[in-house]
Scaffold this motif. Structure first.
Motif, PDB file in Angstrom:
ATOM      1  N   ALA A 146       0.830  -1.210   0.000  1.00 38.55           N
ATOM      2  CA  ALA A 146       0.000   0.000   0.000  1.00 38.55           C
ATOM      3  C   ALA A 146       0.861   1.254   0.000  1.00 38.55           C
ATOM      4  N   GLU A 147       1.934   1.243   0.790  1.00 39.63           N
ATOM      5  CA  GLU A 147       2.812   2.417   0.820  1.00 39.63           C
ATOM      6  C   GLU A 147       3.489   2.623  -0.531  1.00 39.63           C
ATOM      7  N   TYR A 148       3.918   1.535  -1.140  1.00 41.99           N
ATOM      8  CA  TYR A 148       4.562   1.643  -2.456  1.00 41.99           C
ATOM      9  C   TYR A 148       3.605   2.226  -3.491  1.00 41.99           C
ATOM     10  N   LEU A 149       2.372   1.713  -3.526  1.00 38.06           N
ATOM     11  CA  LEU A 149       1.384   2.219  -4.485  1.00 38.06           C
ATOM     12  C   LEU A 149       1.045   3.677  -4.208  1.00 38.06           C
ATOM     13  N   TYR A 150       0.949   4.025  -2.937  1.00 44.09           N
ATOM     14  CA  TYR A 150       0.638   5.411  -2.566  1.00 44.09           C
ATOM     15  C   TYR A 150       1.741   6.356  -3.048  1.00 44.09           C
ATOM     16  N   TYR A 192      11.158   3.277  -2.406  1.00 45.62           N
ATOM     17  CA  TYR A 192      11.495   1.858  -2.337  1.00 45.62           C
ATOM     18  C   TYR A 192      12.596   1.540  -3.345  1.00 45.62           C
ATOM     19  N   HIS A 193      13.443   0.592  -2.970  1.00 45.27           N
ATOM     20  CA  HIS A 193      14.597   0.206  -3.773  1.00 45.27           C
ATOM     21  C   HIS A 193      14.564  -1.320  -3.888  1.00 45.27           C
ATOM     22  N   PRO A 194      14.427  -1.860  -5.102  1.00 43.91           N
ATOM     23  CA  PRO A 194      14.130  -3.285  -5.278  1.00 43.91           C
ATOM     24  C   PRO A 194      15.024  -4.243  -4.503  1.00 43.91           C
ATOM     25  N   ARG A 195      16.339  -4.143  -4.684  1.00 37.23           N
ATOM     26  CA  ARG A 195      17.236  -5.100  -4.041  1.00 37.23           C
ATOM     27  C   ARG A 195      17.242  -4.930  -2.522  1.00 37.23           C
ATOM     28  N   GLU A 196      17.156  -3.696  -2.075  1.00 35.74           N
ATOM     29  CA  GLU A 196      17.125  -3.474  -0.638  1.00 35.74           C
ATOM     30  C   GLU A 196      15.828  -3.995  -0.026  1.00 35.74           C
ATOM     31  N   PRO A 249      25.228  -4.212   1.030  1.00 34.97           N
ATOM     32  CA  PRO A 249      23.922  -3.777   1.547  1.00 34.97           C
ATOM     33  C   PRO A 249      22.728  -4.589   1.074  1.00 34.97           C
ATOM     34  N   TYR A 250      22.918  -5.482   0.094  1.00 37.02           N
ATOM     35  CA  TYR A 250      21.785  -6.243  -0.431  1.00 37.02           C
ATOM     36  C   TYR A 250      21.868  -7.732  -0.099  1.00 37.02           C
ATOM     37  N   ASN A 251      22.851  -8.116   0.706  1.00 38.68           N
ATOM     38  CA  ASN A 251      23.029  -9.511   1.096  1.00 38.68           C
ATOM     39  C   ASN A 251      22.482  -9.690   2.514  1.00 38.68           C
ATOM     40  N   PRO A 252      21.301 -10.303   2.661  1.00 42.28           N
ATOM     41  CA  PRO A 252      20.668 -10.371   3.995  1.00 42.28           C
ATOM     42  C   PRO A 252      21.502 -11.117   5.024  1.00 42.28           C
ATOM     43  N   LEU A 253      22.232 -12.166   4.614  1.00 48.37           N
ATOM     44  CA  LEU A 253      23.063 -12.893   5.569  1.00 48.37           C
ATOM     45  C   LEU A 253      24.217 -12.013   6.036  1.00 48.37           C
ATOM     46  N   PRO A 293      26.873   1.344  -1.632  1.00 49.30           N
ATOM     47  CA  PRO A 293      26.534   1.757  -2.996  1.00 49.30           C
ATOM     48  C   PRO A 293      25.131   2.348  -3.056  1.00 49.30           C
ATOM     49  N   THR A 294      24.914   3.246  -3.951  1.00 44.74           N
ATOM     50  CA  THR A 294      23.605   3.870  -4.105  1.00 44.74           C
ATOM     51  C   THR A 294      22.613   2.846  -4.651  1.00 44.74           C
ATOM     52  N   ALA A 295      21.484   2.704  -3.988  1.00 45.34           N
ATOM     53  CA  ALA A 295      20.469   1.749  -4.422  1.00 45.34           C
ATOM     54  C   ALA A 295      19.717   2.294  -5.622  1.00 45.34           C
ATOM     55  N   GLU A 296      19.343   1.395  -6.511  1.00 43.96           N
ATOM     56  CA  GLU A 296      18.527   1.830  -7.639  1.00 43.96           C
ATOM     57  C   GLU A 296      17.156   2.194  -7.143  1.00 43.96           C
ATOM     58  N   LYS A 297      16.496   3.129  -7.805  1.00 47.06           N
ATOM     59  CA  LYS A 297      15.224   3.646  -7.329  1.00 47.06           C
ATOM     60  C   LYS A 297      14.088   3.199  -8.221  1.00 47.06           C
ATOM     61  N   ILE A 298      12.935   3.028  -7.581  1.00 46.40           N
ATOM     62  CA  ILE A 298      11.727   2.680  -8.360  1.00 46.40           C
ATOM     63  C   ILE A 298      10.591   3.569  -7.918  1.00 46.40           C
TER      64      ILE A 298
END
Length: 298
Positions: free
Chosen positions: A24-28, A38-42, A244-248, A293-298
């Motif tokens: 909902a937040e993303y759509l808003y 929001y940043h896809p990989r993050e 920053p995108y590796n959860p482990l 690194p700078t996250a890609e944006k969506i």
């Protein structure tokens, strides 16, 4: 077995609520033309970290945390009040006070911070950031500060579990930039405005606003900072994670850096001193201080 099933129920039920809120937040924000929220990989990393945290935490609660609670309970006051408006409110307020102490210690003690750093290591603030948690929380021991005081007073363990889960659910909704000030509620309740300050990494924002549901603990103990007085908020931590995108990695790098510092300096005080103490004491941090690194944006 029943406690394990209860834990899995919490994961499933609240997981669905959290995912719906994130969607909902993303759509808003997209409808409002806001990009970069929001940043896809993050976001994927946050979800993965949150899932692993809640599974491990739920099983830990079922297998040993509640068992330890019951063992301690026999040495306490054994109040065990009947359900009433007063007893429920007393439990909610008390559990939030215990969370304040627990949260404060997670920022002030390197051992606890090594797990908690995961939650603060995002440069962004959205509902998915709330799920950026660490599965090692159950093994760090800081949960003792949150759970066990209630055992000594004599609250039923199932009540305490509900109060803690409710506290965490409330805190999920603090992680957003889409809600600004909330008027008179800002004086009593922890709000998104107050929590944005807590996630800041500038000097005026570090170690501020530790409350869970209520903000009056911070005002009482001198750790409060209003967003209007905090300056421009820069989210993240002093030492941003290299992956920053590796959860482990996000969940283990704090512990790795702790072990490196202890080994390098042969000083066990690092375990219980504040997170920057080794750098201040020896001036030779074992971890690389570079921005993520700078996250890609969506």
């Amino acid at each position: 077995m029943q406690d394990v099933l209860h834990a899995l129920f919490f994961v499933t039920a609240f997981g669905a609520v959290f995912l719906a809120a994130i969607g909902a937040e993303y759509l808003y924000t997209r409808r409002k033309g806001k990009i970069g929220v929001y940043h896809p990989r993050e976001t994927v990393a946050n979800l993965a970290a949150g899932f692993s945290y809640k599974i491990v935490d739920g099983i830990a609660v079922a297998l040993f945390i509640q068992a330890f609670y019951l063992w301690v309970y026999q040495f306490g006051l054994q109040w065990n009040p009947a359900a009433s408006l007063f007893s429920i409110l007393a439990l909610i307020v008390f559990i939030d006070f215990c969370f304040y102490i627990n949260h404060y210690m997670m920022h002030k003690v390197r051992w606890f911070w090594s797990g908690h750093i995961t939650h603060h290591s995002s440069e962004h603030m959205n509902f998915s950031t709330a799920l950026r948690q660490n599965f090692t929380f159950a093994f760090s021991g800081s949960w003792v500060l949150w759970w066990i005081p209630a055992a000594l007073i004599g609250f039923d363990k199932n009540w305490v579990l509900l109060a803690i889960e409710g506290n965490l659910v409330y805190q999920f909704f603090l992680h957003t930039e889409q809600i600004r000030k909330l008027g008179v509620l800002e004086k009593i309740m922890n709000t998104p405005s107050h929590h944005r300050v807590h996630h800041g990494s500038n000097a005026a924002q570090i170690d501020r606003n530790f409350g869970g549901i209520f903000i009056f603990w911070d005002k009482l103990f001198g750790t409060f900072r209003d967003e209007d007085e905090a300056g421009e908020i820069k989210y993240g931590v002093t030492h941003m994670p290299a992956k920053p995108y590796n959860p482990l990695y996000l969940q283990l790098h704090g512990w790795t850096e702790l072990a490196q510092d202890v080994w390098r300096h042969k000083d066990l005080r690092i375990l219980y001193k504040h997170p920057e103490w080794a750098d201040e004491q020896y001036g030779d941090p074992s971890h690389v201080k570079t921005g993520a690194p700078t996250a890609e944006k969506i």
